[in-house]
Design a protein around this motif. Structure first.
Motif, PDB file in Angstrom:
ATOM      1  N   GLU A 130      -4.104   7.435   8.224  1.00  0.00           N
ATOM      2  CA  GLU A 130      -4.747   8.154   9.322  1.00  0.00           C
ATOM      3  C   GLU A 130      -5.402   7.227  10.350  1.00  0.00           C
ATOM      4  O   GLU A 130      -5.599   7.619  11.495  1.00  0.00           O
ATOM      5  CB  GLU A 130      -5.786   9.134   8.776  1.00  0.00           C
ATOM      6  N   THR A 131      -5.744   6.017   9.959  1.00  0.00           N
ATOM      7  CA  THR A 131      -6.375   5.079  10.898  1.00  0.00           C
ATOM      8  C   THR A 131      -5.366   4.124  11.517  1.00  0.00           C
ATOM      9  O   THR A 131      -5.717   3.341  12.408  1.00  0.00           O
ATOM     10  CB  THR A 131      -7.457   4.243  10.199  1.00  0.00           C
ATOM     11  N   GLY A 132      -4.122   4.156  11.045  1.00  0.00           N
ATOM     12  CA  GLY A 132      -3.115   3.242  11.560  1.00  0.00           C
ATOM     13  C   GLY A 132      -3.185   1.855  10.963  1.00  0.00           C
ATOM     14  O   GLY A 132      -2.392   0.980  11.324  1.00  0.00           O
ATOM     15  N   ALA A 133      -4.119   1.618  10.038  1.00  0.00           N
ATOM     16  CA  ALA A 133      -4.305   0.276   9.477  1.00  0.00           C
ATOM     17  C   ALA A 133      -3.576   0.085   8.156  1.00  0.00           C
ATOM     18  O   ALA A 133      -3.322  -1.047   7.742  1.00  0.00           O
ATOM     19  CB  ALA A 133      -5.794  -0.003   9.282  1.00  0.00           C
ATOM     20  N   GLY A 134      -3.251   1.171   7.467  1.00  0.00           N
ATOM     21  CA  GLY A 134      -2.742   1.081   6.112  1.00  0.00           C
ATOM     22  C   GLY A 134      -1.416   0.345   5.983  1.00  0.00           C
ATOM     23  O   GLY A 134      -1.270  -0.568   5.162  1.00  0.00           O
ATOM     24  N   ALA A 135      -0.419   0.728   6.776  1.00  0.00           N
ATOM     25  CA  ALA A 135       0.896   0.095   6.667  1.00  0.00           C
ATOM     26  C   ALA A 135       0.823  -1.384   7.015  1.00  0.00           C
ATOM     27  O   ALA A 135       1.466  -2.219   6.372  1.00  0.00           O
ATOM     28  CB  ALA A 135       1.898   0.818   7.557  1.00  0.00           C
ATOM     29  N   VAL A 136       0.049  -1.724   8.033  1.00  0.00           N
ATOM     30  CA  VAL A 136      -0.121  -3.129   8.417  1.00  0.00           C
ATOM     31  C   VAL A 136      -0.707  -3.922   7.256  1.00  0.00           C
ATOM     32  O   VAL A 136      -0.220  -5.015   6.915  1.00  0.00           O
ATOM     33  CB  VAL A 136      -1.033  -3.253   9.654  1.00  0.00           C
ATOM     34  N   ASN A 137      -1.733  -3.378   6.623  1.00  0.00           N
ATOM     35  CA  ASN A 137      -2.380  -4.077   5.515  1.00  0.00           C
ATOM     36  C   ASN A 137      -1.449  -4.220   4.311  1.00  0.00           C
ATOM     37  O   ASN A 137      -1.491  -5.227   3.604  1.00  0.00           O
ATOM     38  CB  ASN A 137      -3.662  -3.357   5.107  1.00  0.00           C
ATOM     39  N   VAL A 138      -0.620  -3.207   4.078  1.00  0.00           N
ATOM     40  CA  VAL A 138       0.324  -3.283   2.964  1.00  0.00           C
ATOM     41  C   VAL A 138       1.347  -4.394   3.210  1.00  0.00           C
ATOM     42  O   VAL A 138       1.610  -5.233   2.338  1.00  0.00           O
ATOM     43  CB  VAL A 138       1.044  -1.931   2.758  1.00  0.00           C
ATOM     44  N   VAL A 139       1.938  -4.409   4.394  1.00  0.00           N
ATOM     45  CA  VAL A 139       2.984  -5.391   4.698  1.00  0.00           C
ATOM     46  C   VAL A 139       2.418  -6.807   4.743  1.00  0.00           C
ATOM     47  O   VAL A 139       3.096  -7.776   4.366  1.00  0.00           O
ATOM     48  CB  VAL A 139       3.690  -5.020   6.021  1.00  0.00           C
ATOM     49  N   ARG A 140       1.161  -6.952   5.178  1.00  0.00           N
ATOM     50  CA  ARG A 140       0.547  -8.274   5.234  1.00  0.00           C
ATOM     51  C   ARG A 140       0.051  -8.755   3.871  1.00  0.00           C
ATOM     52  O   ARG A 140      -0.206  -9.944   3.697  1.00  0.00           O
ATOM     53  CB  ARG A 140      -0.630  -8.258   6.218  1.00  0.00           C
ATOM     54  N   ASP A 141      -0.090  -7.847   2.928  1.00  0.00           N
ATOM     55  CA  ASP A 141      -0.553  -8.217   1.592  1.00  0.00           C
ATOM     56  C   ASP A 141       0.484  -9.133   0.927  1.00  0.00           C
ATOM     57  O   ASP A 141       1.692  -8.857   0.970  1.00  0.00           O
ATOM     58  CB  ASP A 141      -0.750  -6.947   0.755  1.00  0.00           C
ATOM     59  N   HIS A 142       0.017 -10.207   0.305  1.00  0.00           N
ATOM     60  CA  HIS A 142       0.946 -11.152  -0.330  1.00  0.00           C
ATOM     61  C   HIS A 142       1.785 -10.475  -1.411  1.00  0.00           C
ATOM     62  O   HIS A 142       2.890 -10.925  -1.719  1.00  0.00           O
ATOM     63  CB  HIS A 142       0.181 -12.339  -0.927  1.00  0.00           C
ATOM     64  N   GLN A 143       1.284  -9.376  -1.985  1.00  0.00           N
ATOM     65  CA  GLN A 143       2.045  -8.667  -3.010  1.00  0.00           C
ATOM     66  C   GLN A 143       3.322  -8.031  -2.449  1.00  0.00           C
ATOM     67  O   GLN A 143       4.277  -7.796  -3.193  1.00  0.00           O
ATOM     68  CB  GLN A 143       1.193  -7.580  -3.659  1.00  0.00           C
ATOM     69  N   PHE A 144       3.318  -7.760  -1.139  1.00  0.00           N
ATOM     70  CA  PHE A 144       4.492  -7.121  -0.536  1.00  0.00           C
ATOM     71  C   PHE A 144       5.716  -8.032  -0.625  1.00  0.00           C
ATOM     72  O   PHE A 144       6.850  -7.552  -0.593  1.00  0.00           O
ATOM     73  CB  PHE A 144       4.203  -6.752   0.924  1.00  0.00           C
ATOM     74  N   ASP A 145       5.475  -9.346  -0.760  1.00  0.00           N
ATOM     75  CA  ASP A 145       6.589 -10.279  -0.912  1.00  0.00           C
ATOM     76  C   ASP A 145       7.396  -9.977  -2.172  1.00  0.00           C
ATOM     77  O   ASP A 145       8.580 -10.308  -2.249  1.00  0.00           O
ATOM     78  CB  ASP A 145       6.073 -11.719  -0.962  1.00  0.00           C
ATOM     79  N   ARG A 146       6.766  -9.377  -3.170  1.00  0.00           N
ATOM     80  CA  ARG A 146       7.470  -9.013  -4.406  1.00  0.00           C
ATOM     81  C   ARG A 146       8.343  -7.770  -4.215  1.00  0.00           C
ATOM     82  O   ARG A 146       9.216  -7.496  -5.049  1.00  0.00           O
ATOM     83  CB  ARG A 146       6.464  -8.767  -5.528  1.00  0.00           C
ATOM     84  N   LEU A 147       8.091  -7.020  -3.158  1.00  0.00           N
ATOM     85  CA  LEU A 147       8.845  -5.788  -2.934  1.00  0.00           C
ATOM     86  C   LEU A 147      10.083  -6.031  -2.065  1.00  0.00           C
ATOM     87  O   LEU A 147      11.185  -5.662  -2.428  1.00  0.00           O
ATOM     88  CB  LEU A 147       7.947  -4.730  -2.285  1.00  0.00           C
ATOM     89  N   LYS A 148       9.889  -6.623  -0.893  1.00  0.00           N
ATOM     90  CA  LYS A 148      10.988  -6.958   0.020  1.00  0.00           C
ATOM     91  C   LYS A 148      12.062  -5.876   0.074  1.00  0.00           C
ATOM     92  O   LYS A 148      13.202  -6.087  -0.355  1.00  0.00           O
ATOM     93  CB  LYS A 148      11.618  -8.294  -0.392  1.00  0.00           C
TER      94      LYS A 148
END
Length: 380
Positions: A130-148
């Motif tokens: 709802e704030t527009g920040a969530g997806a950005v924070n998820v993709v920038r999280d180092h853990q997202f590298d494990r998802l790709k």
């Protein structure tokens, strides 16, 4: 596998206990508890905040398909008289994220007994949409590298459209938007001697008027697609008849169908404020909030959704233009191929963000079947 009634009850529990963006602790725990019973092959916690990702692996190599939903609710007081009405004062699920979570939970329940044949499927529960920040924070999280992810998909319910009808198109699907906060500062003075101060009143009036006119410049070829500026708030001075004002605030929402047009509109709006401030000898500051990029569906992503509709006999409408509302799913389609689609919530449903809105439970099996068809088409 969870029954439809199990899923409806789970949706009602989520509805009854909503949490605001970046505060989704209990919601995430409820999701984690139920998904651990599905025995996923990998679990990522606290991704981008309170986000969760559950991975279900196939035995053969293949693509990674990410299915995303949202955890957060809105600061809106619910007025519905429901047995599962929100117990949190001033907070409620008025965007249907409780229903979206139930749909992805249905998919997780299915994957628990029917692992993909190849690649892997990820059920992502994203915070702070709802704030527009969530997806950005998820993709920038180092853990997202494990998802790709290679592919990503999401849905959003859409009141005012026939129940269960899918709306999807290639290209721009949701508008880019951002909140603009303009603060003007001059000098206060006695109302009997306004000439001794510097009032922002005229500059404020001009800014409000001219901001609304900026999108009309698209007619001159400077911007294309849908563009809109909506002034949402204005404040001048204080409630004091003896004082000429020295400060003012204007807030507006900028909305465009493409990210390129948004960049141009930001430049125009900034130049406008700067010019008015200089002309009236004011200082100013600009702040930006609720920043959403446009969600852009790839042609391949659209075709995958279309095929899922064909397989499940779900009616599909391909609109000529995208929708005006904003969604931060565009962050995911910047890094992977995919699409967002809308799912009609009924012609007579109250609109999103209205205090009397409630997600229709009938959409849970519809959304599940579509996601199931998508992942089976890509991952077997």
């Amino acid at each position: 596998m969870l029954t439809d009634q199990n899923l409806i009850q789970f949706r009602h529990t989520l509805h009854q206990h909503p949490e605001l963006s970046d505060q989704e602790t209990a919601t995430a725990q409820r999701i984690k508890t139920i998904f651990l019973s599905f025995k996923p092959d990998d679990v990522l916690e606290s991704i981008g905040g309170h986000g969760l990702a559950f991975c279900f692996n196939g035995q053969a190599s293949g693509p990674t398909t990410l299915i995303r939903c949202e955890l957060d609710a809105l600061p809106i007081q619910e007025i519905n008289d429901l047995p599962y009405r929100s117990v949190c004062d001033g907070v409620s699920h008025k965007c249907g994220h409780d229903g979206h979570m139930a749909i992805v939970t249905a998919l997780g329940s299915h994957l628990a007994e029917n692992r993909p044949q190849r690649g892997r499927v990820i059920c992502l529960f994203q915070p702070a949409e709802e704030t527009g920040a969530g997806a950005v924070n998820v993709v920038r999280d180092h853990q997202f590298d494990r998802l790709k992810p290679d592919y990503c998909f999401a849905l959003h319910n859409l009141p005012g459209k026939p129940l269960g009808t899918v709306y999807c198109k290639p290209g721009a699907f949701n508008c880019a938007s951002r909140g603009m906060i303009i603060r003007l500062k001059g000098k206060t003075s006695h109302a009997a001697h306004p000439e001794d101060g510097i009032s922002p009143a005229l500059a404020m009036s001009n800014i409000i008027q001219q901001l609304n006119q900026l999108p009309q410049q698209q007619e001159k070829g400077q911007m294309t697609g849908f563009n809109l500026v909506t002034v949402v708030y204005a404040h001048l001075g204080e409630i004091a008849f003896g004082t000429a004002p020295g400060e003012a605030t204007v807030m507006a929402t900028l909305r465009t169908s493409t990210n390129e047009a948004m960049n141009h509109l930001i430049e125009q709006a900034t130049t406008l404020v700067q010019h008015q401030a200089e002309q009236h000898k004011l200082s100013f500051t600009l702040e930006w909030d609720d920043v959403f990029r446009a969600s852009v569906n790839s042609e391949r992503g659209y075709q995958i959704v279309k095929n899922a509709c064909d397989i499940t006999n779900t009616p599909l409408v391909t609109p000529d233009e995208g929708f005006r509302w904003s969604e931060d799913f565009g962050i995911f389609t910047d890094v992977a191929e995919g699409a967002m689609f809308a799912l009609g919530a009924g012609d007579t449903s109250p609109q999103l963000h209205n205090p009397d809105y409630d997600f229709p439970d009938e959409l849970i099996p519809v959304g599940f079947k579509l996601f199931r068809a998508i992942v089976e088409g890509l991952n077997g």
